[in-house]
Write a protein that holds these residues in place. Structure first.
Motif, PDB file in Angstrom:
ATOM      1  N   GLU A  68       0.817  -1.222   0.000  1.00  0.00           N
ATOM      2  CA  GLU A  68       0.000   0.000   0.000  1.00  0.00           C
ATOM      3  C   GLU A  68       0.843   1.261   0.000  1.00  0.00           C
ATOM      4  N   ASP A  69       2.068   1.170   0.545  1.00  0.00           N
ATOM      5  CA  ASP A  69       2.965   2.336   0.585  1.00  0.00           C
ATOM      6  C   ASP A  69       3.825   2.439  -0.669  1.00  0.00           C
ATOM      7  N   ILE A  94       5.680  -9.271   4.661  1.00  0.00           N
ATOM      8  CA  ILE A  94       4.255  -9.407   5.001  1.00  0.00           C
ATOM      9  C   ILE A  94       4.144 -10.125   6.344  1.00  0.00           C
ATOM     10  N   GLU A  95       2.957 -10.042   6.939  1.00  0.00           N
ATOM     11  CA  GLU A  95       2.737 -10.674   8.233  1.00  0.00           C
ATOM     12  C   GLU A  95       2.860 -12.196   8.100  1.00  0.00           C
ATOM     13  N   PRO A  96       3.419 -12.853   9.132  1.00  0.00           N
ATOM     14  CA  PRO A  96       3.520 -14.313   9.092  1.00  0.00           C
ATOM     15  C   PRO A  96       2.147 -14.980   8.963  1.00  0.00           C
ATOM     16  N   GLY A  97       2.136 -16.146   8.373  1.00  0.00           N
ATOM     17  CA  GLY A  97       0.911 -16.918   8.238  1.00  0.00           C
ATOM     18  C   GLY A  97       0.464 -17.026   6.793  1.00  0.00           C
ATOM     19  N   PHE A  98      -0.726 -17.590   6.601  1.00  0.00           N
ATOM     20  CA  PHE A  98      -1.250 -17.815   5.255  1.00  0.00           C
ATOM     21  C   PHE A  98      -1.949 -16.570   4.715  1.00  0.00           C
ATOM     22  N   VAL A 170      -1.607  -9.650 -10.024  1.00  0.00           N
ATOM     23  CA  VAL A 170      -1.451 -10.590  -8.913  1.00  0.00           C
ATOM     24  C   VAL A 170      -1.811  -9.848  -7.630  1.00  0.00           C
ATOM     25  N   MET A 171      -2.539 -10.525  -6.735  1.00  0.00           N
ATOM     26  CA  MET A 171      -2.940  -9.886  -5.481  1.00  0.00           C
ATOM     27  C   MET A 171      -2.572 -10.782  -4.292  1.00  0.00           C
ATOM     28  N   VAL A 172      -2.017 -10.153  -3.251  1.00  0.00           N
ATOM     29  CA  VAL A 172      -1.787 -10.837  -1.975  1.00  0.00           C
ATOM     30  C   VAL A 172      -2.758 -10.230  -0.968  1.00  0.00           C
ATOM     31  N   HIS A 173      -3.449 -11.087  -0.217  1.00  0.00           N
ATOM     32  CA  HIS A 173      -4.433 -10.627   0.762  1.00  0.00           C
ATOM     33  C   HIS A 173      -3.900 -10.744   2.190  1.00  0.00           C
ATOM     34  N   GLU A 174      -4.595 -10.044   3.068  1.00  0.00           N
ATOM     35  CA  GLU A 174      -4.176 -10.005   4.469  1.00  0.00           C
ATOM     36  C   GLU A 174      -4.430 -11.339   5.187  1.00  0.00           C
ATOM     37  N   ASP A 175      -5.507 -11.996   4.810  1.00  0.00           N
ATOM     38  CA  ASP A 175      -5.970 -13.171   5.556  1.00  0.00           C
ATOM     39  C   ASP A 175      -5.845 -14.455   4.735  1.00  0.00           C
ATOM     40  N   PRO A 176      -6.001 -15.607   5.415  1.00  0.00           N
ATOM     41  CA  PRO A 176      -6.038 -16.877   4.685  1.00  0.00           C
ATOM     42  C   PRO A 176      -7.250 -16.949   3.761  1.00  0.00           C
ATOM     43  N   ASP A 177      -7.162 -17.793   2.778  1.00  0.00           N
ATOM     44  CA  ASP A 177      -8.214 -17.983   1.776  1.00  0.00           C
ATOM     45  C   ASP A 177      -8.889 -19.320   2.071  1.00  0.00           C
ATOM     46  N   ASN A 178     -10.233 -19.314   2.234  1.00  0.00           N
ATOM     47  CA  ASN A 178     -10.905 -20.604   2.480  1.00  0.00           C
ATOM     48  C   ASN A 178     -11.287 -21.318   1.181  1.00  0.00           C
ATOM     49  N   ARG A 209      -6.662  -6.239   0.643  1.00  0.00           N
ATOM     50  CA  ARG A 209      -5.626  -6.428  -0.379  1.00  0.00           C
ATOM     51  C   ARG A 209      -4.358  -5.720   0.101  1.00  0.00           C
ATOM     52  N   ILE A 210      -3.272  -6.470   0.290  1.00  0.00           N
ATOM     53  CA  ILE A 210      -2.071  -5.857   0.888  1.00  0.00           C
ATOM     54  C   ILE A 210      -0.922  -5.684  -0.091  1.00  0.00           C
ATOM     55  N   ALA A 211      -0.971  -6.382  -1.225  1.00  0.00           N
ATOM     56  CA  ALA A 211       0.077  -6.179  -2.228  1.00  0.00           C
ATOM     57  C   ALA A 211      -0.472  -6.536  -3.601  1.00  0.00           C
TER      58      ALA A 211
END
Ligand code: CU
Length: 219
Positions: A68-69, A94-98, A170-178, A209-211
């Protein structure tokens, strides 16, 4: 003993390849490896004559991921391997995790918006499927404790050429995807339906959306 020599060499080749991939700060040199993703000690095999053997020679398409920056936090490369596409992602920051990881429908990653990257529209979905079966649905990214993520995955759901022709991001999201997988024992209080509601079937509930990175032709 002579006949066993190739077998003994194979693990060493795999270990060397793994070390090279892990130790490399930038893009691992897939093109120089003689070990394919199944660990076979052969050149990358291209069985479909209609497909360009570009996995051995370099990526067909790529995207630089910006947060975002507007800071560059990684890249995604798309290779042809026979009838498949290999997607290779490298991310740091990015934050750890999925994290949900998709192709979105518009090749536009705008930052000056209350909703980051809404310019990229919804998931790339030329076949009009539900989430989990969108052509743009890719396996979620796993970020390590240090915020780095690396993934290489083989898919048959699109080709790099298709992405360049249609125009995607391409998009990276903040949370896991179900991936739309909500068993029927769950009921949406809003939609009053069992299983996934419309929002889940559109997005996989992967959150903000984080990246974002526009897919362009590799040089
Ligand atoms: Cu997405």
């Amino acid at each position: 003993m002579t006949a066993q020599t190739p077998k003994l060499l194979l693990p060493a080749v795999i270990i060397l390849f793994t070390l090279a991939a892990c130790g490399e700060e930038n893009t691992p040199e897939m093109s120089n490896a003689n070990t394919d993703l199944n660990g076979n000690n052969d050149e990358v095999i291209v069985t479909n004559n209609n497909a360009k053997p570009t996995f051995a020679n370099g990526s067909v398409a790529e995207a630089t991921l910006l947060n975002e920056d507007e800071e560059e936090i990684g890249d995604v490369l798309f290779f042809n391997e026979g009838e498949y596409v290999i997607v290779e992602a490298h991310i740091d920051g990015i934050e750890p995790g999925f994290h949900g990881f998709h192709l979105h429908d518009e090749p536009v990653c705008e930052h000056d918006d209350d909703t980051p990257f809404s310019s990229a529209a919804g998931h790339y979905n030329p076949e009009d499927e539900d989430h989990g079966n969108h052509a743009g649905d890719m396996p979620p990214l796993y970020a390590n404790e240090d915020g780095t993520a690396y993934m290489a995955v083989q898919l048959d759901t699109f080709t790099p050429e298709q992405l360049l022709e249609d125009g995607v991001a391409v998009m990276v999201h903040e949370d896991p995807d179900n991936l739309g997988h909500i068993p029927d024992r769950y009921e949406s209080t809003e939609a009053q339906t069992s299983g996934p509601d419309d929002e889940t079937l559109d997005t996989g509930d992967a959150g903000a959306r984080i990246a974002c990175g526009v897919v362009t032709e590799s040089p």
